[in-house]
Scaffold this motif. Structure first.
Motif, PDB file in Angstrom:
ATOM      1  N   UNK A 170       0.845  -1.201   0.000  1.00 26.63           N
ATOM      2  CA  UNK A 170       0.000   0.000   0.000  1.00 26.63           C
ATOM      3  C   UNK A 170       0.876   1.244   0.000  1.00 26.63           C
ATOM      4  N   UNK A 171       1.889   1.238   0.888  1.00 30.62           N
ATOM      5  CA  UNK A 171       2.737   2.417   0.992  1.00 30.62           C
ATOM      6  C   UNK A 171       3.520   2.644  -0.281  1.00 30.62           C
ATOM      7  N   UNK A 172       3.964   1.537  -0.929  1.00 29.28           N
ATOM      8  CA  UNK A 172       4.654   1.675  -2.209  1.00 29.28           C
ATOM      9  C   UNK A 172       3.760   2.380  -3.210  1.00 29.28           C
ATOM     10  N   UNK A 173       2.523   1.906  -3.297  1.00 30.82           N
ATOM     11  CA  UNK A 173       1.563   2.481  -4.231  1.00 30.82           C
ATOM     12  C   UNK A 173       1.295   3.938  -3.891  1.00 30.82           C
ATOM     13  N   UNK A 174       1.164   4.212  -2.594  1.00 34.02           N
ATOM     14  CA  UNK A 174       0.940   5.571  -2.127  1.00 34.02           C
ATOM     15  C   UNK A 174       2.067   6.482  -2.603  1.00 34.02           C
ATOM     16  N   UNK A 175       3.289   6.008  -2.455  1.00 34.52           N
ATOM     17  CA  UNK A 175       4.434   6.807  -2.881  1.00 34.52           C
ATOM     18  C   UNK A 175       4.431   7.054  -4.368  1.00 34.52           C
ATOM     19  N   UNK A 176       4.070   6.012  -5.133  1.00 23.19           N
ATOM     20  CA  UNK A 176       4.041   6.171  -6.583  1.00 23.19           C
ATOM     21  C   UNK A 176       2.983   7.192  -6.982  1.00 23.19           C
ATOM     22  N   UNK A 177       1.826   7.112  -6.334  1.00 24.10           N
ATOM     23  CA  UNK A 177       0.741   8.008  -6.730  1.00 24.10           C
ATOM     24  C   UNK A 177       0.979   9.439  -6.264  1.00 24.10           C
ATOM     25  N   UNK A 178       1.517   9.599  -5.064  1.00 22.21           N
ATOM     26  CA  UNK A 178       1.656  10.954  -4.546  1.00 22.21           C
ATOM     27  C   UNK A 178       3.051  11.526  -4.712  1.00 22.21           C
TER      28      UNK A 178
END
Lengths: 681, 85
Positions: free
Chosen positions: A27-35
C-alpha cells in the motif's frame, strides 16, 4: 459530526481515496508512486503507524490519498487496525482501493469480502503480479471482476506497471460513482435474523448501511458498537446488550465460514498455475534452525553496529571541523550587533557549540544505522528475528516483537519506543516501552567506545569485547526487569501471538536510504536540537557564573560528589549525565569541560589526552567500569521521555520509564563499587 | 502412530511435526483469538502444512492459504486437526 476520539483527517474540498489492505502488500509503495510523497515502506507487518495523507491529480481531478495501516480484518485487535477500521467506516472515503498481494489472494480476499459489506465504491488492486509470474501462475482478473461486480486492476508497484490502468479506474469511479460490490448472502436462518435486527435498529443512525450494522450486531462486535457511541453519540448499548443476552447461535462463525468459502472459491477459479507450487523455504531453513539462527542474528547485529561506528567516525570529524571553522565568523558577526560580549560568548560557546556537537555526533551514525536497519526490514528478515526470540521474551512477560523494538533502540531509543506500537497487547507493549532505554542508542556508543579505548587502549579487540559485554549485561538486566514489570502490572491481558512471516524480497536500496534518513534521522535530530538549545544556555551559565571562588558547576558537582562516590562515580560524572538529558552525546564533553574548568565544551585531540585529563581527576578502572554501567542504565534522554509520554499518554508510566533504568543502573554501580573495593583494584 | 494412505489421524496442531500436512477440524481458543485466526485464514476445513519450528521449538511456522503464519504452542494446542500426510 465526529468528536475528537476518531480523527478524520479528511479535506472536504477534495474526494478522498483510502488505500486499505493486509500488512505488507505494498500500500505504501503504491501511495508513494501516486503521490510522489516520500514515506517509508517496510517488509513486515506493522510499518505504517498512523495514516499518511498525500495529494495527487488523477484524470484531471485533485484527490486526497490516505495510506492506512495494514489490517487483517475490519474487526481490529491493535491500535493500527483500529485506525484503519475507523477511517473506512466512520470517515467514509469516497473511494476505497483495496490492495492485495497476488501471491496470497485467498487470504487477502477475506478482509476484502468483509469490506464489501460496508463500503460501496471499492476497487480491487492486485499488487505484486511480478512475483506471481516468477512462480508461473496467472490471475484471471476478469473472473474476479464478474464474480464480485467491482473493478479489478493488476499492478506491480515494484516495476511500476499497471499504474495508468489504476488511475483510469479511479477516474471512472470518480465520475460515475455507482459501484456496488456484490454483497454476500447467507442461509435463510441467518438472513431472517439479519432482517429482524434491521427492524430493531431502524430508527438509529449508523455511518454504514442498516444491513451492515445488523451484521455487526449479529457478530457481537463490541468494539464497533462502542466506537459508534464515541463517534456519533449513538446510544444503542441497551438494545445491543439485550440482544446479546438473548441471542443463541454463534452467527459470527457462520459468517466467517461463508466468507472463507467464497474467498477460496474465487481464488481457486481465478489463479491458474502451471505446476503445483510449494513452499521451498531455503532461506528460512538456515535462518531459523537450531544451530545457525542465533549465531547469524548476533553476527548481523554486530556487523550493523560495527559498520555504523566505523563509517560514522569520518563524517562526524568533518562536520565537527566544518562547524568550528564557522565559529570565528559567527563571533565576528555577533560582535557587529549591539549585544554585550557575555551574550555573544553564551551564544557561540554555549548554544552553538553544544548544538553543533550534538548534530555532528548524532547525525552520521543514525544516517548509517537506520538505512542498514531498514534494509533488513525490507528484506523480510526482521519478523524472523521476532520468531526466533519469541520464547525467551515470552518467559519475561514480553513477546518476540520486543526484540525488534530493542534493535530499533540501538539506533535511537525514541524510535524504539514509538516502534512499540507494533505490539498488540497492552501489557507487552508497556514492558517494551519501559525497558527500551536499557539498549544503548547511537549517542551512548561513543561513551562506551571512548572509555574502552582509554582503559584498554593497547588492544582494539578487548575494547570491542568490553562494549559487547556491556551490551549483553544490559540486555540481560532488561529481561529481568521485563519479568518484574510483568509480574507487577495489573493489565494481565496477554495477546495471542500470531505473526506473519512475509516472503523474502530484495530491498529497493535507493528508496530505503533516502526515506529512512528523512523519516527517522531528521525528525529525531530536530527534536534533540530543540531540547539541546535551551539546555546549552543552562550549561554555559553553570560553567561560567561563579559563586565565591568556583563556578556553579564545580559547586554542584562538589555537592553531588559524596553521593556519586557510593556508586563508583564522581560528582562531575553524575552532573554531566544530568545535564546530558537532551542528548547523551554531550556527556563526555561536559565531563572534560568540568575537569578543565574551561567554561566551554572542548574537543579532545586524542584518546591519550583525554585519559590524562580523566586520570588526573581521579579516574581509575573502577570509575571507568561504573561509568560504563551507568551509561547503559540511566534515565532516557529528553526526546525518548517525550516519546514515552506520547505513546502511553500517562505521566505515571513516563515517570516509571525514568526511574526503572536509573534504579537498575545505580544498583549495579553500587555492586560494582563494592566488588572493586573488596578486590582492591 | 501415523496414518497410512488415505487414513487420517486426529491430533492437535501443537503435536504436529515439520512436514506434516493437516486439515483444521476444530478451533477451541478464546472468542477473540478465534476471530483473529479466521481473519488469517485458519478456519474449519483449511489445509495447513507445518513448515518449521523456531530454534527453541516454539513458536512454529505454518503454511496457510499460501502465506506463512507463526503461532505459539499455547494457542495451537487448542486447535484440533486431522493429519492427512
Amino acid at each position: 459530526m465526529l468528536n475528537s476520539s476518531i480523527s478524520c483527517k479528511k479535506d472536504a474540498a477534495y474526494p478522498s481515496i483510502a488505500l486499505a489492505g493486509n500488512p505488507n502488500v505494498g500500500k505504501s509503495s503504491l501511495f508513494n508512486i501516486l503521490t510522489g510523497l516520500h514515506q517509508h515502506t517496510g517488509n513486515w507487518a506493522g510499518k505504517t503507524v498512523g495514516s499518511a495523507i498525500g495529494y495527487t491529480e488523477i484524470e484531471g481531478t485533485k484527490v486526497m490519498l490516505a495510506d492506512l495501516p495494514g489490517a487483517y480484518s475490519i474487526n481490529p485487535i491493535s491500535e493500527e487496525e483500529t485506525i484503519s477500521r475507523d477511517f473506512l467506516l466512520f470517515c467514509k472515503p469516497d473511494i476505497t482501493i483495496y490492495v492485495c498481494s497476488a501471491t496470497a489472494i485467498e487470504r487477502n480476499l477475506l478482509m476484502f469480502l468483509q469490506l464489501c459489506q460496508f463500503c460501496s465504491n471499492i476497487i480491487l488492486c492486485i499488487n505484486m503480479i511480478d512475483e506471481l509470474k516468477k512462480s508461473e501462475k496467472t490471475i484471471d482478473a476478469n473472473f474476479i471482476q464478474k464474480a464480485l461486480n467491482i473493478p479489478v486492476v493488476c499492478i506491480s508497484s515494484k516495476k511500476k506497471k499497471g499504474i495508468s490502468d489504476l488511475k483510469l479506474a479511479i477516474g471512472k469511479m470518480l465520475k460515475e460513482n455507482n459501484s456496488y460490490p456484490r454483497s454476500l448472502t447467507f442461509d435463510e436462518n441467518t438472513e431472517n435474523e439479519i432482517k429482524s435486527i434491521e427492524n430493531l435498529i431502524k430508527d438509529i443512525d449508523f455511518p454504514i448501511s442498516k444491513r451492515a450494522a445488523a451484521i455487526k450486531f449479529l457478530c457481537h462486535d463490541d468494539s464497533f458498537i462502542s466506537a459508534c457511541f464515541a463517534a456519533y453519540g449513538t446510544d444503542i448499548n441497551d438494545k445491543y446488550s439485550n440482544y446479546k443476552v438473548n441471542s443463541s447461535q454463534n452467527y459470527s462463525e457462520i459468517i466467517s465460514n461463508r466468507i472463507a468459502d467464497t474467498a477460496r472459491a474465487i481464488a481457486q477459479n481465478a489463479v491458474v498455475s502451471k505446476n503445483e507450487g510449494s513452499y521451498s523455504g531455503r532461506a528460512d531453513k538456515i535462518l531459523t534452525n537450531k544451530l545457525t539462527a542465533y549465531p547469524i542474528m548476533c553476527l548481523l547485529l554486530c556487523l550493523v553496529l560495527f559498520i555504523t561506528v566505523s563509517l560514522a567516525n569520518y563524517p562526524s570529524e568533518c562536520l565537527s571541523k566544518l562547524f568550528s571553522m564557522f565559529e570565528p565568523k559567527l563571533i565576528t558577526f555577533l560582535s557587529l550587533l549591539p549585544i554585550p560580549g557575555k551574550i555573544t560568548e553564551l551564544i557561540v560557546f554555549g548554544v552553538y557549540r553544544v548544538v553543533t556537537w550534538v548534530v555532528s555526533v548524532m547525525l552520521p551514525p543514525m544516517a548509517i544505522f537506520f538505512p542498514l536497519f531498514t534494509i533488513l526490514e525490507d528484506s523480510g528478515y526482521l519478523p524472523r528475528i521476532a520468531f526466533n526470540l519469541d520464547k525467551p521474551f515470552q518467559k519475561c512477560g514480553g513477546c518476540g516483537k520486543q526484540a525488534l523494538t530493542m534493535c530499533m533502540g540501538f539506533g535511537c531509543n525514541a524510535v524504539g519506543v514509538s516502534g512499540c506500537r507494533i505490539i498488540g497487547s497492552d501489557r507487552e507493549k508497556l514492558t517494551a516501552i519501559l525497558t527500551n532505554s536499557f539498549v544503548p542508542c547511537n549517542g551512548r556508543f561513543p561513551i562506551l567506545i571512548v572509555i574502552g579505548a582509554m582503559f584498554f587502549s593497547n588492544n582494539q579487540l578487548s575494547a570491542s569485547i568490553l562494549v559487547a559485554i556491556m551490551i549483553a549485561i544490559s540486555i540481560f538486566v532488561s529481561m529481568i526487569v521485563s519479568k518484574i514489570i510483568s509480574l507487577t502490572t495489573l493489565n494481565g491481558k496477554e495477546s495471542s501471538f500470531i505473526l506473519e512471516l512475509p516472503p523474502y524480497r530484495i530491498p529497493q536500496i535507493g528508496n530505503v536510504i533516502f526515506r529512512s534518513i528523512i523519516d527517522k534521522t531528521a525528525k529525531v535530530l530536530l527534536r534533540a536540537v530543540i531540547f539541546a538549545a535551551p539546555c546549552s544556555v543552562l550549561i554555559w551559565l553553570l560553567a561560567n557564573l561563579s559563586a565565591g571562588d568556583a563556578s556553579l558547576l564545580s559547586h554542584i558537582s562538589g555537592f553531588l560528589d559524596p553521593f556519586a562516590k557510593v556508586f563508583g562515580l564522581d560528582g562531575v560524572i553524575l552532573l554531566a549525565f544530568i545535564l546530558g538529558l537532551p542528548a547523551n552525546e554531550i556527556v563526555i564533553p561536559i565531563i572534560m569541560m568540568s575537569y578543565l574548568c574551561s567554561g566551554r565544551l572542548e574537543q579532545f585531540q586524542s584518546v591519550e589526552q583525554l585519559k590524562y585529563i580523566f586520570v588526573s581527576n581521579g579516574w581509575t578502572l573502577k570509575t571507568a567500569v561504573c561509568t560504563c554501567i551507568f551509561t547503559m542504565m540511566h534515565w532516557p534522554c529528553a526526546t525518548t521521555l517525550m516519546t514515552v509520554y506520547k505513546e502511553t499518554k500517562s505521566r505515571k508510566y513516563t515517570l516509571l520509564s525514568f526511574i526503572i533504568p536509573t534504579a537498575s543502573g545505580l544498583i549495579l554501580c553500587f555492586l560494582a563499587n563494592i566488588l572493586f573495593t573488596l578486590s582492591g583494584i | 502412530m501415523k496414518g497410512y494412505g488415505a487414513l487420517s489421524i486426529k491430533s492437535n496442531m501443537n503435536l504436529t511435526v515439520p512436514g506434516e500436512k493437516f486439515i483444521i477440524s476444530n478451533v477451541n481458543t478464546s472468542e477473540k483469538t478465534k476471530n483473529r485466526l479466521y481473519d488469517i485464514g485458519i478456519t474449519k476445513g483449511t489445509e495447513v502444512i507445518h513448515l518449521f519450528d523456531s530454534p527453541l521449538g516454539d513458536p512454529s511456522a505454518y503454511f496457510v492459504r499460501n502465506t506463512i503464519i507463526a503461532m505459539r504452542k499455547s494457542e495451537t494446542q487448542k486447535i484440533e486437526v486431522l493429519i492427512v500426510e
